[in-house]
Write a protein that holds these residues in place. Structure first.
Motif, PDB file in Angstrom:
ATOM      1  N   SER B 122      18.339   6.348 -24.342  1.00  0.00           N
ATOM      2  CA  SER B 122      16.964   6.749 -24.636  1.00  0.00           C
ATOM      3  C   SER B 122      16.050   6.428 -23.470  1.00  0.00           C
ATOM      4  CB  SER B 122      16.452   6.039 -25.889  1.00  0.00           C
ATOM      5  OG  SER B 122      17.189   6.455 -27.006  1.00  0.00           O
ATOM      6  N   ALA B 126      14.131   9.504 -21.910  1.00  0.00           N
ATOM      7  CA  ALA B 126      12.678   9.558 -22.060  1.00  0.00           C
ATOM      8  C   ALA B 126      12.012   9.801 -20.710  1.00  0.00           C
ATOM      9  CB  ALA B 126      12.159   8.263 -22.670  1.00  0.00           C
ATOM     10  N   ASN B 127      12.678   9.432 -19.613  1.00  0.00           N
ATOM     11  CA  ASN B 127      12.137   9.658 -18.272  1.00  0.00           C
ATOM     12  C   ASN B 127      12.574  10.994 -17.701  1.00  0.00           C
ATOM     13  OD1 ASN B 127      10.665   7.220 -17.574  1.00  0.00           O
ATOM     14  ND2 ASN B 127      12.626   6.240 -17.935  1.00  0.00           N
ATOM     15  N   LEU B 177      11.811   8.934 -26.529  1.00  0.00           N
ATOM     16  CA  LEU B 177      10.599   8.126 -26.374  1.00  0.00           C
ATOM     17  C   LEU B 177      10.232   7.480 -27.706  1.00  0.00           C
ATOM     18  CD1 LEU B 177       8.475   7.375 -24.291  1.00  0.00           C
ATOM     19  CD2 LEU B 177       7.178   9.393 -24.923  1.00  0.00           C
ATOM     20  N   THR B 181      10.032   3.519 -28.934  1.00  0.00           N
ATOM     21  CA  THR B 181       8.791   2.966 -29.470  1.00  0.00           C
ATOM     22  C   THR B 181       8.995   2.341 -30.841  1.00  0.00           C
ATOM     23  OG1 THR B 181       7.780   4.878 -28.422  1.00  0.00           O
ATOM     24  CG2 THR B 181       6.357   3.510 -29.742  1.00  0.00           C
ATOM     25  N   SER B 230       2.229  12.568 -23.933  1.00  0.00           N
ATOM     26  CA  SER B 230       3.327  12.917 -23.031  1.00  0.00           C
ATOM     27  C   SER B 230       3.536  14.433 -22.989  1.00  0.00           C
ATOM     28  CB  SER B 230       4.582  12.192 -23.507  1.00  0.00           C
ATOM     29  OG  SER B 230       5.623  12.423 -22.657  1.00  0.00           O
TER      30      SER B 230
END
Lengths: 270, 299
Positions: B122, B126-127, B177, B181, B230
């Motif tokens: 993840s 996410a990046n 992402l 979180t 995002s």
């Protein structure tokens, strides 16, 4: 419980499919060309395509310059916050999170406006030469400036986590008692203890620079991500092949970061 | 005779050193502040200034007014802004729900390896965005993509270069992402709460409705606005995939910067940028307090 387990496996399998299929399909797309059968041409052609080497080299140079500049600015500031200027901490924290509020596209709109002042108002002043110099296509320093700003939030978080794990004040005082000068204490006592955090910050910055597209494209430069995009228009197979390769490189970078980061965290705890 | 320093004498001796230390501390922070003032401050001020500047086409005189901001909230610009907000809201909502389901399935699993692998992956995914992501999906679901051809999706009316196509692509980095979180919050749900609820005769649905979801709510909302921000700021993926087939504010700004608009409209792009900053600022203003609140449960 059995019903719950079935449901869980359905969720996991669905997620697995969603995340793996595009990767598998990309690889199939590049090697299984319609009417030609299985071929690895897309991969072998990459090296000989115009712009591959120069754009990749440009991205790596920009990455190195960005990492050097951002660490040079941030490390002394962050260490100083711990040592003697805790009251400046909220200021630095705010400055480093500001780039999160300005999307890259809005940031580059501002930069483009400033760069237009050069020819419009400053053509008779020495500042004009600076404007020309930072837009030199062979090494656009203006991109380094933009990337340092964009990297600030990540670097701040990485360094903050690293500094939290060590007692900077005691380290410096111990080094000073042993006769080290202030720079010596910083170089030989503090920095070695921050190795993990510095690596983290550098990896994140490098990943950011290698993948950055918005700023570079709109200012008219061609580092790696912009080059992939420009190849996409003419050679579909090869652009996907380069995408797959750049993915693998970025993932290798970030995975090694995860492994490094995980290890330094457990080491700090143990 | 050995001099015994009084406390006051120690304090006066230490004071200059302290002052020197504080001064050198400020000196070390100065380059950073100076740099951001130049590299970030000047473009930001230029954007602000340009957004409120109107240039008269015939006389060339400039004046300050809110004309650009008004223009950025009308016609095609408004469509793009609304399109961006809709796309971000829809993909953030779906990402929040799917991310929660996925994270819950992983967190409650007994396999530690699975958990570690998913969290690491993840962090990486996410990046992951931009041009390579767009091309990977074009190769999968685009006009001549692998799945499109094998399953004959075009005949069924499928097109990747649309609103829902973008949602599917954005979820590729939004779900990871969300997993990152929400996982700490899910870890904060005590097993005892569930057992207590069961002992009092609550069903699974009742437990989630009255115990788990209220505790998770700040983290879920925080995750949602983070995902929204995002998706809202994303440009490269959309530019490489759909061109201008879907109206988005980032694509409009890019068009204006590249000079593909009417003369005199450049500053509307800066006004649009200002709109974006305001939306992003609002997102952060919601996110930060929520994040602080959610950490209270995890202590």
């Amino acid at each position: 419980m059995a019903r719950l387990n079935l449901w869980r496996w359905a969720v996991l399998a669905g997620a697995g499919l969603y995340f793996l299929v595009p990767l598998a399909a990309s690889v199939i797309f590049t090697v299984d060309v319609p009417d030609r059968g299985v071929t690895f041409d897309a991969y072998t052609q990459i090296l000989s395509t115009a712009g591959f080497g120069s754009s990749l080299l440009l991205s790596l140079e920009l990455g190195a310059a960005t990492i050097a500049l951002v660490l040079l600015l941030m490390v002394p500031a962050m260490v100083a916050l711990r040592l003697g200027a805790p009251r400046l901490r909220p200021v630095v924290e705010m400055v480093c999170s500001l780039p999160l509020v300005v999307p890259p596209i809005a940031f580059v709109a501002g930069i483009a406006t400033v760069l237009k002042w050069g020819p419009d108002h400053l053509s008779r002043t020495p500042l004009f030469q600076t404007f020309v110099a930072i837009q030199n296509p062979s090494f656009p320093f203006v991109l380094v400036l933009a990337y340092v700003v964009m990297a600030l939030p990540f670097v701040y978080r990485a360094l903050d986590a690293g500094l939290r794990a060590i007692d900077v004040r005691t380290l410096v005082e111990a080094a000073r008692s042993c006769g080290a000068s202030r720079p010596q204490a910083l170089l030989h006592a503090v920095l070695p203890n921050l190795r993990g955090a510095l690596l983290n910050a550098s990896f994140l910055t490098l990943a950011l620079v290698l993948g950055e597209f918005t700023v570079a494209q709109l200012l008219g430069f061609t580092p790696f991500a912009v080059w992939i995009y420009s190849v996409g228009g003419s050679q579909a197979q090869m652009s996907v092949a380069v995408s797959v390769l750049s993915l693998l490189v970025t993932w290798a970078l970030l995975l090694s970061l995860a492994v490094f980061g995980g290890r330094s965290r457990t080491a700090a705890k143990g | 005779m050995t001099a015994v320093l009084t406390e006051a004498e120690v304090a006066t001796a230490a004071a200059p050193r302290q002052r020197r230390r504080r001064a050198s501390g400020a000196l070390a922070v100065l380059p950073l502040l100076a740099f951001t003032a130049i590299a970030f401050g000047i473009p930001a001020l230029a954007m602000l200034n340009g957004a409120f500047t109107v240039k008269d086409q015939t006389t060339g005189a400039t004046s300050y007014s809110t004309t650009n901001l008004t223009a950025s909230l009308h016609g095609a610009y408004l469509t793009a802004l609304v399109g961006s907000v809709e796309l971000s809201a829809v993909s953030a909502a779906i990402g929040t729900v799917l991310g929660l389901l996925f994270a819950q399935a992983v967190v409650t699993s007994r396999f530690r390896v699975l958990r570690e692998a998913v969290l690491t992956a993840s962090g990486v995914l996410a990046n992951f965005g931009g041009v390579p992501l767009a091309f990977a999906f074009v190769a999968t679901l685009g006009n001549s993509g692998v799945l499109t051809r094998r399953l004959g999706l075009t005949d069924k009316g499928w097109s990747l270069y649309s609103f829902w196509g973008l949602v599917i692509v954005y979820l590729y980095f939004l779900i990871p992402l969300m997993v990152l979180t929400i996982t700490p919050a899910l870890d904060g749900l005590r097993v005892q709460w569930r057992e207590a609820a069961q002992n009092n005769g609550a069903t699974t649905v009742q437990y989630w409705r009255h115990v788990a979801l209220p505790v998770l709510l700040p983290s879920l909302l925080g995750g949602f606005v983070l995902l929204f921000g995002s998706a809202f700021a994303a440009y490269a993926t959309a530019a490489a995939m759909v061109g201008s087939a879907v109206p988005l504010v980032t694509l409009q700004i890019a068009d204006a910067i590249s000079g593909n608009v009417l003369v005199g409209q450049e500053n509307v792009a800066l006004a649009l940028s200002l709109d974006m900053v305001l939306v992003a600022g609002l997102v952060m203003a919601v996110y930060l307090p929520l994040q602080r609140r959610s950490t209270r449960w995890l202590a």
